[in-house]
Scaffold this motif. Structure first.
Motif, PDB file in Angstrom:
ATOM      1  N   GLY A 402      -4.713 -17.621   2.385  1.00  0.00           N
ATOM      2  CA  GLY A 402      -4.648 -15.944   2.773  1.00  0.00           C
ATOM      3  C   GLY A 402      -3.321 -15.784   1.850  1.00  0.00           C
ATOM      4  O   GLY A 402      -2.525 -16.391   1.156  1.00  0.00           O
ATOM      5  N   ASP A 403      -3.196 -14.370   1.539  1.00  0.00           N
ATOM      6  CA  ASP A 403      -2.028 -13.723   1.002  1.00  0.00           C
ATOM      7  C   ASP A 403      -0.936 -13.691   1.925  1.00  0.00           C
ATOM      8  O   ASP A 403      -0.856 -13.168   2.693  1.00  0.00           O
ATOM      9  CB  ASP A 403      -2.508 -12.159   0.659  1.00  0.00           C
ATOM     10  N   ILE A 404       0.128 -14.108   1.059  1.00  0.00           N
ATOM     11  CA  ILE A 404       1.455 -14.156   1.977  1.00  0.00           C
ATOM     12  C   ILE A 404       2.694 -14.213   1.150  1.00  0.00           C
ATOM     13  O   ILE A 404       2.477 -14.710  -0.196  1.00  0.00           O
ATOM     14  CB  ILE A 404       1.644 -15.235   2.837  1.00  0.00           C
ATOM     15  N   GLY A 405       3.605 -13.621   1.429  1.00  0.00           N
ATOM     16  CA  GLY A 405       5.114 -13.255   0.266  1.00  0.00           C
ATOM     17  C   GLY A 405       6.048 -12.988   1.315  1.00  0.00           C
ATOM     18  O   GLY A 405       6.067 -12.596   2.385  1.00  0.00           O
ATOM     19  N   TRP A 406       7.185 -12.920   0.580  1.00  0.00           N
ATOM     20  CA  TRP A 406       8.523 -12.549   1.188  1.00  0.00           C
ATOM     21  C   TRP A 406       8.913 -11.169   0.901  1.00  0.00           C
ATOM     22  O   TRP A 406       8.680 -10.450  -0.127  1.00  0.00           O
ATOM     23  CB  TRP A 406       9.546 -13.539   0.424  1.00  0.00           C
ATOM     24  N   ARG A 449      -0.342  -6.339  -3.413  1.00  0.00           N
ATOM     25  CA  ARG A 449       0.872  -6.759  -4.291  1.00  0.00           C
ATOM     26  C   ARG A 449       2.126  -5.820  -4.162  1.00  0.00           C
ATOM     27  O   ARG A 449       2.006  -4.807  -3.811  1.00  0.00           O
ATOM     28  CB  ARG A 449       0.536  -6.740  -5.744  1.00  0.00           C
ATOM     29  N   MET A 450       3.258  -6.493  -4.275  1.00  0.00           N
ATOM     30  CA  MET A 450       4.612  -5.595  -4.230  1.00  0.00           C
ATOM     31  C   MET A 450       4.988  -5.450  -5.772  1.00  0.00           C
ATOM     32  O   MET A 450       4.903  -6.114  -6.633  1.00  0.00           O
ATOM     33  CB  MET A 450       5.686  -6.599  -3.595  1.00  0.00           C
ATOM     34  N   TYR A 456       7.848  -0.975  -2.968  1.00  0.00           N
ATOM     35  CA  TYR A 456       6.558  -0.498  -2.429  1.00  0.00           C
ATOM     36  C   TYR A 456       5.605  -1.608  -2.564  1.00  0.00           C
ATOM     37  O   TYR A 456       5.697  -2.697  -3.198  1.00  0.00           O
ATOM     38  CB  TYR A 456       5.999   0.432  -3.440  1.00  0.00           C
ATOM     39  N   PHE A 457       4.483  -1.342  -1.692  1.00  0.00           N
ATOM     40  CA  PHE A 457       3.364  -2.349  -1.685  1.00  0.00           C
ATOM     41  C   PHE A 457       2.039  -1.290  -2.287  1.00  0.00           C
ATOM     42  O   PHE A 457       2.130  -0.231  -2.088  1.00  0.00           O
ATOM     43  CB  PHE A 457       2.776  -2.628  -0.369  1.00  0.00           C
ATOM     44  N   TYR A 458       1.515  -2.126  -3.040  1.00  0.00           N
ATOM     45  CA  TYR A 458       0.262  -1.416  -3.867  1.00  0.00           C
ATOM     46  C   TYR A 458      -1.045  -2.255  -3.350  1.00  0.00           C
ATOM     47  O   TYR A 458      -0.883  -3.578  -3.026  1.00  0.00           O
ATOM     48  CB  TYR A 458       0.219  -1.777  -5.133  1.00  0.00           C
ATOM     49  N   VAL A 476       7.623  -0.372   1.425  1.00  0.00           N
ATOM     50  CA  VAL A 476       7.641  -1.945   1.825  1.00  0.00           C
ATOM     51  C   VAL A 476       7.810  -1.948   3.145  1.00  0.00           C
ATOM     52  O   VAL A 476       7.216  -3.127   3.607  1.00  0.00           O
ATOM     53  CB  VAL A 476       8.665  -2.554   0.802  1.00  0.00           C
ATOM     54  N   ASN A 477       8.377  -1.230   3.985  1.00  0.00           N
ATOM     55  CA  ASN A 477       8.675  -1.281   5.242  1.00  0.00           C
ATOM     56  C   ASN A 477       7.573  -0.458   6.018  1.00  0.00           C
ATOM     57  O   ASN A 477       7.736  -0.343   7.155  1.00  0.00           O
ATOM     58  CB  ASN A 477      10.177  -0.747   5.737  1.00  0.00           C
ATOM     59  N   GLY A 478       6.576   0.106   5.351  1.00  0.00           N
ATOM     60  CA  GLY A 478       5.502   0.890   5.981  1.00  0.00           C
ATOM     61  C   GLY A 478       5.792   2.423   5.977  1.00  0.00           C
ATOM     62  O   GLY A 478       6.853   2.785   5.558  1.00  0.00           O
ATOM     63  N   GLY A 479       4.956   3.118   6.301  1.00  0.00           N
ATOM     64  CA  GLY A 479       4.987   4.450   6.177  1.00  0.00           C
ATOM     65  C   GLY A 479       3.748   5.212   5.540  1.00  0.00           C
ATOM     66  O   GLY A 479       2.614   4.750   5.721  1.00  0.00           O
TER      67      GLY A 479
END
Length: 801
Positions: A402-406, A449-450, A456-458, A476-479
Motif C-alpha cells: 500500500g501507499d506509505i510515507g513519512w 503524494r506529498m 501539503y498532501f495532493y 499535511v496535518n489535515g484540515g
C-alpha cells in the motif's frame, strides 16, 4: 500541374483516415459493424502524460492522424506549441522512472539496462554504467554522495566524486561448502589421511600458510551469503550503510501450472502456452533478512511475536469449532500452532535515517500490520493492525504494502486504512502510537503524494459524487480539502516539478480523454490542449447516461448508468450490462474503459431497448462494505443487485418483465451465467462472454481473497460456481470465449458445455474465437461477438410481429 496538385491533396485526405473524411453535419447511424471497428475510427486520446524534468514541457503519447502507432508529442506548460517530438529529442529524454535527491536537483535512473545521473538544472547526463548485464533500481544513499543500484541480484554503490564502484553484497546460489566439523564422515577421512601420510601433512601446512597470507593481503569483501534455490529481491541499503535488508523468495516445486493450447500458429502445430496455477495450489513464500555489515552476519526478521499472527480467520475457527464440540472459538483463536504465513515489505526509512517501519500482510489477506523495525535486533513493534474477516484491500491499500510515507517531523508515518469503512488517510506516531485520521467521510481517497515542501498532501477523491474524481490539496496535518478541479467527470493529474501547474487528462461520460493544462490554484480554468475525435465520431449525438440509484432488497443504495430510447415504449425490452473485474466501477461520469459497450448501449437504445449498467456489490468506489459484499458468495448480493435492477426497470421505466436480457464479460459473464441458471424467470436471454464457470479453476491471487481456498472453504466454491446450477437454464443463452484465453481458460466453457450436453439443454450456443485471449484484439472478433449478442436479444426480447 493541376492534376498533380489534386492527387497530392487527395493523398493528404486519405492519410487523415476514413473517420476524418466524414462530412460535418452528416449524422451517423450506428451499427455493430461501425462500433466494433479498429478504435482509431473514434480518434486516439492522449496517454502516458509526464512533465519534462525542468517543468517547461509536457510530454504525452498521441495519434491524431490514425497512424499504426502512437507518437510522442510535447506542449509547453502554458498549453502552446503543440508538436510531435523529434527522434533525437525522444532518444535523449531520461526515463520517467527514477529517484531524486532530496533537493530534487539530481535524478538517477535506468535506461536500456544502464544507470544514468541527470543534473536537472543544466540538463547534463552522466552515464554511470555501460555493461552487457542489466543494472536496475538506482537510488541515492543517505549522504547523496553515492548512487546505489542492483546488478545480478547484488547491491553496488558508485561514488559520485571518485567514480569508484564497490560491491556491497555477495549473494550466491546453492549452498555453502561444508566446513571442518560439519560433516562427520568427511572429517574422519581427512583425519585419517593426515595421520597416515606425511606428504598430505606437509602440503596442508603449505596451503594453510598461503591462505593465511592471502587473507592478510586481500581487500575487504562483502560476506558470502548462500541462498540455495531461493530468489533474492528488494535489496536495500540502510541510511547509515551498516544494515542491508533483502527478501528471499521460495518458489514451490510442487505447484502445477495450467497450459492453454494455441491452435492457430505459424508452425502449423498446436503449441502450449504456460499460464498459471489454480486457486489453492502451493504459493511462493517470502522471508525478510537483515545483513549487519559491522558484525558480518545475516539474520531473519520474524513475525512470531506479533499480535494476531496465530489468529486464524473466522471461517476456519467456525469450521474447527463445528468439527470439535469440545474446542471453543476462543481456544481456537489463541491456540499457538504455527504462525500464519506472511509477506514483509520494506523497510521504509525516515528522511533523517533514524527510524524504519515495515508493512506485513498475512498470506490469507485477513491482516495488514504496520510495524517499527529495529534492524540491529530484527525486533518488530506493532504500530497498527488492520483486520478484515473478508479481505484487506481498497484504494491506496491494494494487495501489497500500500501507499506509505513519512511525515515532515520524522516521527509519524502516513498510510491508508479502511477503518472507517472507506479508504482514508491516517498519520501514526511510531514512538507514541497515537493515530489520527487526516481525511474522513463517505468517500475514498487515492493517489496520494506529498508536496515538495512537505506542507501539503495532493490526492484524488470522489467526495462530490461516487462517479466523479477530483484533485485536492490539503494541509499535511489535515484540515480543509481544497478542490482544485471543477469539471464533472474524472481528472488524472500530473503536477509540474515546481508544482505551479497541472497537466490533466480529463474525460466525461460521452467525451473521451483529452489533455488540459491548468494553474495550480482553486478556481483556475483548465485549458484544452488536444482535440482527438474524428468528425465521424462527433456526428453522432452520444448519450450522456444518467447516473441513478435504486434500493436493493437489503436497503443498500446501488448506483447504475441508465440509457433510454428517445421514445420509450410501454412494456418495452431492456438489457442489463454487468461490468467485469468485480472490483471495478462503471456507473460513473467519465469515459469508460468499456467504450465499445458504451457505444453498443447507445445502439441498443436506438433500437428501442432500455439499458441499465449496474455497479453491483463488489464494485469499486463505494467503500469497504460494498467491496466485500461478495465474500464467500459470488453470485449472492452481486446477482441480487441485478435482479433488483430488473425489478426497478419494470416498476419505474415501463419495461416488460418478460423481456429483460443480461450480458457481460469475465466477471460479468460469470454473473450472466448465474442469472440464467438461478434466476431463469427474471432474465429471458443472456450472453456470457469469457466467463468463469467454476471458481476452483481460476487463479489464486484473486479468488482466494473472496472465497478462501477450495480445500478449506468448499461450500463457498459450490455456492459461487455456475457449473453447479446449470440445470436451472430456461432462457436463451449465448456463450462466447477466446480459445487462447490465458486468464479465464477455455477449459472453463468446455467443462460447462459438457455439463449442458449431459443435462439435455438445447437452448444455448457456444461461439469460439480461435485467436483471441481474454481481451479481444481483432475487430472481426468483436464484430462477430456483438452481432451474435444483438441477434440473441432481437430474437428473444422483441415482441413477435
Amino acid at each position: 500541374m493541376q492534376l498533380k496538385q489534386k492527387a497530392v491533396a487527395l493523398m493528404a485526405l486519405l492519410m487523415l483516415g476514413a473517420g476524418n473524411l466524414y462530412a460535418q453535419g452528416d449524422k451517423m447511424e450506428l451499427s455493430v459493424e461501425k462500433i466494433m471497428r479498429d478504435p482509431k475510427w473514434i480518434g486516439t486520446s492522449p496517454s502516458n502524460v509526464f512533465w519534462s524534468e525542468n517543468g517547461k514541457k509536457i510530454y504525452f503519447y498521441w495519434n491524431p492522424n490514425g497512424n499504426p502507432q502512437d507518437s510522442l508529442y510535447s506542449v509547453n506548460a502554458d498549453g502552446k506549441n503543440l508538436q510531435k517530438v523529434r527522434a533525437q529529442e525522444r532518444r535523449s529524454l531520461p526515463s520517467q522512472r527514477g529517484a531524486y535527491n532530496r533537493a530534487e536537483t539530481k535524478k538517477v535512473y535506468e535506461k536500456n539496462g544502464d544507470i544514468f545521473l541527470l543534473d536537472i538544472k543544466s540538463g547534463k547526463t552522466q552515464q554511470v554504467t555501460n555493461t552487457v548485464e542489466r543494472e536496475s533500481n538506482p537510488g541515492f544513499n543517505q549522504s547523496e554522495r553515492k548512487v546505489v543500484y542492483i546488478k545480478d541480484s547484488n547491491l553496488f554503490a558508485w561514488d559520485i566524486n571518485s567514480g569508484q564502484t564497490a560491491q556491497l553484497t555477495d549473494f550466491r546460489k546453492g549452498h555453502k561448502p561444508a566446513e571442518e566439523g560439519e560433516d562427520p564422515q568427511r572429517d574422519w577421512l581427512k583425519a585419517q589421511q593426515l595421520a597416515l601420510l606425511q606428504i598430505v601433512r606437509d602440503r596442508k601446512e603449505e596451503k594453510d600458510a598461503a591462505e593465511k597470507q592471502a587473507k592478510l593481503e586481500a581487500p575487504d569483501r562483502p560476506k558470502e551469503i548462500y541462498v540455495g534455490e531461493k530468489m533474492v529481491n528488494n535489496v536495500t541499503l540502510g541510511p547509515d550503510e551498516r544494515f542491508i535488508t533483502y527478501q528471499l523468495i521460495s518458489r514451490p516445486k510442487s505447484a502445477k501450472v495450467a497450459n492453454v493450447p494455441n491452435f492457430v500458429t505459424e508452425s502449423g502445430y498446436t503449441e502450449d502456452i504456460s499460464t498459471r496455477t489454480k486457486v489453492g495450489d502451493a504459493q511462493s513464500t517470502y522471508e525478510l533478512f537483515v545483513y549487519d555489515t559491522s558484525r558480518d552476519t545475516a539474520y531473519a526478521v520474524k513475525m512470531d511475536e506479533v499480535e494476531g499472527i496465530y489468529e486464524q480467520p473466522a471461517y476456519l475457527m467456525e469450521k474447527e469449532a463445528k468439527a470439535s464440540a469440545s474446542a471453543s472459538a476462543a481456544d481456537s483463536k489463541t491456540k499457538k500452532t504455527s504462525p500464519r504465513t506472511t509477506v514483509i515489505y520494506g523497510p521504509y526509512w525516515s528522511d533523517n535515517g533514524k527510524q524504519a517501519v515495515v508493512v506485513a500482510r498475512s498470506a490469507d489477506n485477513k491482516d495488514r500490520w504496520i510495524l517499527k523495525l529495529d534492524p540491529a535486533t530484527a525486533k518488530l513493534t506493532l504500530l497498527d493492525r488492520q483486520r478484515d474477516e473478508a479481505w484487506i484491500n481498497g484504494p491506496g491499500i491494494g494487495y501489497g504494502p500500500g501507499d506509505i510515507g513519512w511525515m515532515p517531523d520524522n516521527e509519524r508515518v502516513w498510510f491508508h486504512s479502511e477503518e472507517s469503512g472507506y479508504s482514508h488517510l491516517y498519520a501514526l506516531n511510531v514512538n507514541s502510537g497515537n493515530k489520527k485520521a487526516l481525511t474522513s467521510g463517505k468517500f475514498e481517497v487515492s493517489d496520494v503524494r506529498m508536496s515538495d515542501d512537505k506542507k501539503y498532501f495532493y490526492f484524488t477523491a470522489n467526495k462530490v459524487h461516487p462517479g466523479e474524481q477530483h484533485f485536492y490539496r490539503m494541509p499535511v496535518n489535515g484540515g480543509d480539502m481544497v478542490q482544485l478541479t471543477s469539471m464533472a467527470g474524472a481528472h488524472e493529474v500530473q503536477l509540474s516539478p515546481d508544482e505551479k501547474h497541472l497537466a490533466i487528462r480529463y474525460s466525461y461520460s460521452n467525451k473521451p480523454w483529452e489533455l488540459y493544462v491548468m494553474d495550480n490554484k482553486k478556481g483556475a480554468k483548465a485549458k484544452q490542449v488536444t482535440s482527438s475525435l474524428t468528425e465521424e465520431f462527433k456526428s453522432y449525438d452520444w448519450r450522456d447516461p444518467e447516473v441513478i440509484t435504486f434500493k436493493a432488497k437489503d436497503g443498500a443504495d446501488v448506483y447504475a448508468r441508465l440509457y433510454q430510447p428517445e421514445q420509450p415504449q410501454q412494456n418495452g425490452p431492456a438489457v442489463i450490462f454487468v461490468h467485469g473485474a468485480g472490483y471495478l466501477q462503471n456507473a460513473h461520469k467519465w469515459w469508460s474503459t468499456y467504450f465499445r459497450e458504451y457505444m453498443f448501449h447507445n445502439f441498443l437504445a436506438d433500437q428501442g431497448y432500455t439499458v441499465l449498467d449496474i455497479d453491483y456489490r463488489g464494485s469499486a468506489g463505494y467503500g469497504r462494505d460494498v467491496r466485500t459484499g461478495i465474500y464467500q458468495f459470488m453470485g449472492g448480493k452481486d446477482l441480487s443487485d441485478q435482479v433488483d435492477g430488473a425489478n426497478f426497470l419494470v416498476e419505474k421505466y415501463n419495461v416488460d418483465p418478460k423481456r429483460i436480457g443480461i450480458y457481460g464479460g469475465s466477471y460479468g459473464g460469470f454473473i450472466t451465467l448465474m442469472a440464467m441458471f438461478t434466476e431463469p424467470d427474471v432474465f429471458a436471454a443472456g450472453a456470457a462472454l469469457r466467463s468463469v464457470t467454476d471458481w476452483a479453476h481460476y487463479n489464486h491471487g484473486y479468488t482466494s481473497n473472496i472465497l478462501n481456498t477450495p480445500q478449506t472453504d468448499s461450500t463457498a466454491y459450490a455456492k459461487s460456481s455456475p457449473i453447479y446450477y446449470a440445470e436451472g437454464l430456461k432462457g436463451a443463452l449465448l456463450i462466447c470465449h477466446g480459445m487462447v484465453d490465458t486468464n479465464v481458460h477455455f477449459q472453463d466453457v468446455v467443462r460447462l458445455t459438457q455439463r449442458l450436453i449431459e443435462l439435455g439443454k438445447d437452448n444455448w450456443e457456444l461461439a469460439v474465437y480461435p485467436v483471441e485471449d481474454h481481451g479481444f484484439t481483432e475487430p472481426a472478433s468483436w464484430t462477430d461477438e456483438y452481432k451474435r449478442i444483438f441477434k440473441l436479444f432481437e430474437e428473444n426480447l422483441k415482441q413477435k410481429k
